[in-house]
Design a protein around this motif. Sequence first.
Motif, short mmCIF file in Angstrom:
data_model
loop_
_atom_site.label_atom_id
_atom_site.label_comp_id
_atom_site.label_asym_id
_atom_site.label_seq_id
_atom_site.Cartn_x
_atom_site.Cartn_y
_atom_site.Cartn_z
N ASN A 96 -19.40 -12.44 -9.08
CA ASN A 96 -20.10 -12.93 -10.27
C ASN A 96 -19.83 -14.41 -10.50
N THR A 137 -22.63 -17.27 -10.51
CA THR A 137 -22.78 -18.04 -11.74
C THR A 137 -22.64 -19.54 -11.49
N ARG A 161 -28.61 -7.88 -13.61
CA ARG A 161 -27.70 -7.23 -14.56
C ARG A 161 -27.72 -5.71 -14.42
N PHE A 171 -24.42 -7.74 -12.70
CA PHE A 171 -24.11 -9.16 -12.81
C PHE A 171 -23.81 -9.55 -14.24
N ARG A 172 -22.74 -10.34 -14.41
CA ARG A 172 -22.40 -10.95 -15.69
C ARG A 172 -22.03 -12.40 -15.41
N PRO A 199 -20.14 -5.59 -8.05
CA PRO A 199 -19.14 -6.01 -9.06
C PRO A 199 -18.60 -4.84 -9.85
#
Length: 445
Positions: free
Chosen positions: A71, A75, A189, A194-195, A445
């Motif tokens: 992640n 990001t 997400r 996903f974060r 994740p």
Amino acid sequence: MFRSSFFLLASTVTTAGLSFLFWVVVARFYPPEQVGLATSLISATSLLSYLSMFGLNSTLIRFPADDAARNGQVTQSMALVVLVSCAAAGLYLLGLPWYGHKLLFIRDHPHLAVLFVLFCACAAVNLLVKAVFISARMAQYNVLFDGILQGLAKIAAPVALVGFGAVGIVGSAGIGYVVAVAAALLLLRRHLGFRFDFRSRGTRLREQLRFSVASYVSSLINLAPVLVTPLIVLQKLGASEAGYYFVAFQIAALLNSVSTAVGEAVFAEVSSDESRFGELLRRSGKIIAAVQVPAVAVVASGSGLLLLMFGADYASTARGLLSVLAVAALPVALNTWACFGLKLAQRMKQLITANVILACTTIGLASLWAPRGLIWVGYAWGLGNLAAGLYATAAVLRGRPSAPRPPEPDVDPGPGWSPVDTLQLRAVRLPGPTSAAPTAERYRP
């Protein structure tokens, strides 16, 4: 590889097919002069979005971080891409007086300039998210957000924005990018958990900076002809001819998508299991040839009928150009296949050299031959890819350097040890480092 190739090709074909319908609608409602101006800006958006990748799309596939840091890797890559795309779009607008004075209207109005920068950022994020799904071997979602949703959003806008002229065409394409990014983030997400995570530990981005920069330079050089050639046509032949060229090139892009989709699938698979490098590269070449050759024959022979969908003027003016671009899809496929091989082998100097050959040959010949007519610009494109493809193929066939052989064991023969025993021991091959295939998905994740 077959599954990934299918979905990647489906995504590309869906995107290109809906883009084809988009340009059919545009050609029916907008004059060729406005189409020519808009196509130059849309081409610039595509190039700037690739430029803004900074090679991170390749790094996310080739060197994915461990699950705990994935992640953060995505990001930080996304944040960097947004910053670079906004800066690149701003520089492009500032430089218009030197290489695109006919496009200054987009810079003279601040709100149009802001929208152009936003569209470039969304296009870049869209490309990055596609790489994340390819790495996770979930390319079917690229079909949904990058193909279907983006295409349908674009097609719905041109008629409503017809009163804005060329700005309406560019705005329609931009709306497609915005819709695609919104859908892509929701899919990330929901299906990959996903974060947003800005922690840098374990992301491997600094570790693979050299590979990212080399991929970035290679991609930038590779896309230079796609941006520069329409500008050459616009400046030397006029806005109408630029519109004819862009439409023909978009149709030919459907053919070029075959080799790109297969190459991306091989890139993801070999990144997971490097021991299959040679096998998968050979199989991908056979797949490309089996699909590409008959497709080229169909498009080249039916170029007039395809262009007639855009109008009689397109069919009469760009028919020869489309035939040449269709045949040129064969050297494009050779160049694409070989360059993916070089990138997998991490032979980045040869990869950059191949793209320099492509850019210099294509742009140089296009500048020299454009006054003769559109068909000569098509010849320049084909010869540029042929020269680059031959060089890259020769570099791939030279093979990857083999790992050094481990030293022979230093054995102290004891009592009763015969010379035959020594020879038998030295004949044993010690296992070298290998790349094991992962037992689970690389991104969970």
